[in-house]
Design a protein around this motif. Structure first.
Motif, mmCIF file in Angstrom:
data_model
loop_
_atom_site.group_PDB
_atom_site.id
_atom_site.type_symbol
_atom_site.label_atom_id
_atom_site.label_comp_id
_atom_site.label_asym_id
_atom_site.label_seq_id
_atom_site.Cartn_x
_atom_site.Cartn_y
_atom_site.Cartn_z
ATOM 1 N N GLU A 134 -4.683 3.323 4.427
ATOM 2 C CA GLU A 134 -6.182 3.403 4.354
ATOM 3 C C GLU A 134 -7.037 3.016 5.204
ATOM 4 O O GLU A 134 -6.625 2.268 6.223
ATOM 5 C CB GLU A 134 -6.486 2.502 3.101
ATOM 6 N N ALA A 184 -9.454 -0.403 2.098
ATOM 7 C CA ALA A 184 -8.310 -1.510 1.815
ATOM 8 C C ALA A 184 -8.877 -2.505 1.461
ATOM 9 O O ALA A 184 -8.218 -3.414 0.512
ATOM 10 C CB ALA A 184 -7.622 -1.730 3.137
ATOM 11 N N SER A 208 0.815 -1.215 0.084
ATOM 12 C CA SER A 208 -0.036 0.086 -0.133
ATOM 13 C C SER A 208 0.813 1.358 -0.139
ATOM 14 O O SER A 208 1.820 1.296 0.644
ATOM 15 C CB SER A 208 -0.884 0.016 1.066
#
Length: 403
Positions: free
Chosen positions: A52, A57, A48
């Motif tokens: 998030e 996510a 990532s």
């Protein structure tokens, strides 16, 4: 060997590790990594870029990919305690007798002189698992706080700084820990991969399902159920592919056999058409066969099962002290009546026995047993000769009841 083969079947080709940090305001920040297993090696496929929320996510993950979680922050209790002894659930009950341990999930790691215990309510973790499964992701593994890093410690430096924690290890074992700062830009070299500090917990949790040695959370049936369902789905998927492959192969073989047999049939048909004499001979043989078959049917010789059954019944009834030497079921008649062209005749409903008895009472007792059998109509004693020592040669004739 079978166990290793089954493990290869359920091993995911791709798996996501997610690190969940629950803030004081109940906002969940998520970091995730994607691992892919290919050609016998694990590779870090993606990470990532920014933190998030939990929902975003899950939406960014590939559809249907299994996941592993590392949950930390508010709701996760970290406690130092004496070294773990015995089973973990009983140990937790001894350490924390005032709480309802049945409602908690927990995970423990041993230090040189003590242990560190992480606890969290099952309901708190079950909410994440339900949301993940609703989004189509099975949860194969779950760690609490930093405890999932235990298997990575031999590959890490003596001091490991990750968001909110600072860990110290010696000789591959956790020696101490303390809270740390939120941000760190540290990057760790793990094998051929470079993993940042903020992705380290997610990376460690993602490795556990592949290695099968991870120290997962205890007393959380939802994870066990999710893992079991994933394994069953994989078994059914592989079995389905195997069935389709076998079906295709069977159809292919049947097609080849059909063409081969069709070709042979055409050749044989042509040959039969050319050789009319052979056709006539075939008809003659068929007629003779039918006549002989009719003869065998009329003389009860085409049903070996009934004669075998009679033989089994008689053999099972023989008493100790009696030895059979001859057993004739539907024997040929010695005196033939009618023209010779009628063929041999058989005594339907007659069974003849010959043998030796050690004592005459044994023979009498056996005759009584035979007379009690539901299929026996009558037992007749034919010539019987007894020697001075009590043994004797006997001959019996059994008449079978007609059905």
């Amino acid at each position: 060997m079978m166990r290793a083969w089954l493990q290869r079947i359920v091993r995911p080709a791709q798996l996501a590790g997610l690190s969940l940090q629950v803030g004081p305001d109940q906002v969940v920040r998520v970091e995730f990594v994607l691992l892919r297993y290919k050609a016998g090696k694990l590779a870090l496929e993606a990470v990532s870029k920014t933190s998030e929320t939990w929902g975003k996510a899950l939406a960014q993950l590939p559809a249907g990919i299994p996941i592993a979680l590392a949950v930390d922050g508010k709701g996760v209790l970290i406690k130092r305690c004496p070294p773990v002894s015995g089973a973990l659930p009983e140990f937790v009950t001894q350490v924390l007798p005032d709480i309802q341990t049945a409602s908690f999930a927990f995970q423990a790691v041993s230090l040189p002189q003590e242990s560190v215990l992480a606890l969290v309510r099952q309901e708190f973790l079950n909410a994440f698992i339900r949301q993940a499964e609703t989004a189509g992701h099975r949860v194969l593994h779950l760690d609490l706080a930093f405890l999932g890093l235990e298997t990575l410690l031999p590959l890490l430096p003596d001091v490991v700084e990750i968001p909110f924690w600072q860990l110290q290890q010696a000789e591959g074992r956790l020696s101490s820990f303390q809270t740390g700062s939120e941000g760190t830009a540290r990057v760790f070299n793990i094998g051929e991969e470079q993993v940042s500090a903020r992705h380290l917990k997610a990376f460690a949790s993602a490795l556990a399902p592949f290695s099968g040695t991870g120290n997962t959370v205890s007393q959380l049936p939802a994870v066990q159920s999710s893992l079991r369902n994933y394994q069953l789905e994989r078994y059914f998927q592989v079995a389905g592919y195997a069935f389709l492959g076998a079906l295709f192969l069977a159809l292919l073989l049947n097609t080849l056999m059909f063409f081969q047999l069709d070709k042979r049939l055409q050749q044989q048909s042509f040959s039969l058409a050319v050789h009319q004499d052979q056709l006539a001979l075939l008809d003659t043989l068929k007629t003779k066969y039918q006549e002989k078959q009719l003869f065998l049917d009329q003389n009860s010789l085409a049903s070996p099962s009934i004669t075998s059954w009679y033989a089994d019944q008689i053999g099972a009834s023989v008493l100790p002290g009696i030895r059979l030497t001859v057993l004739q079921i539907f024997p040929a008649e010695s005196l033939r009546k009618g023209p010779k062209t009628d063929g041999p005749r058989f005594a339907n409903g007659i069974i003849r026995l010959k043998g030796v008895s050690q004592r005459s009472p044994d023979l009498n007792q056996w005759i009584k047993v035979l007379n009690t059998m539901p299929w026996v109509r009558e037992v007749t004693v034919l010539p019987y000769a007894e020697t001075t020592d009590g043994t004797g040669d006997f001959e019996l004739e059994i008449q079978v009841k007609k059905k």
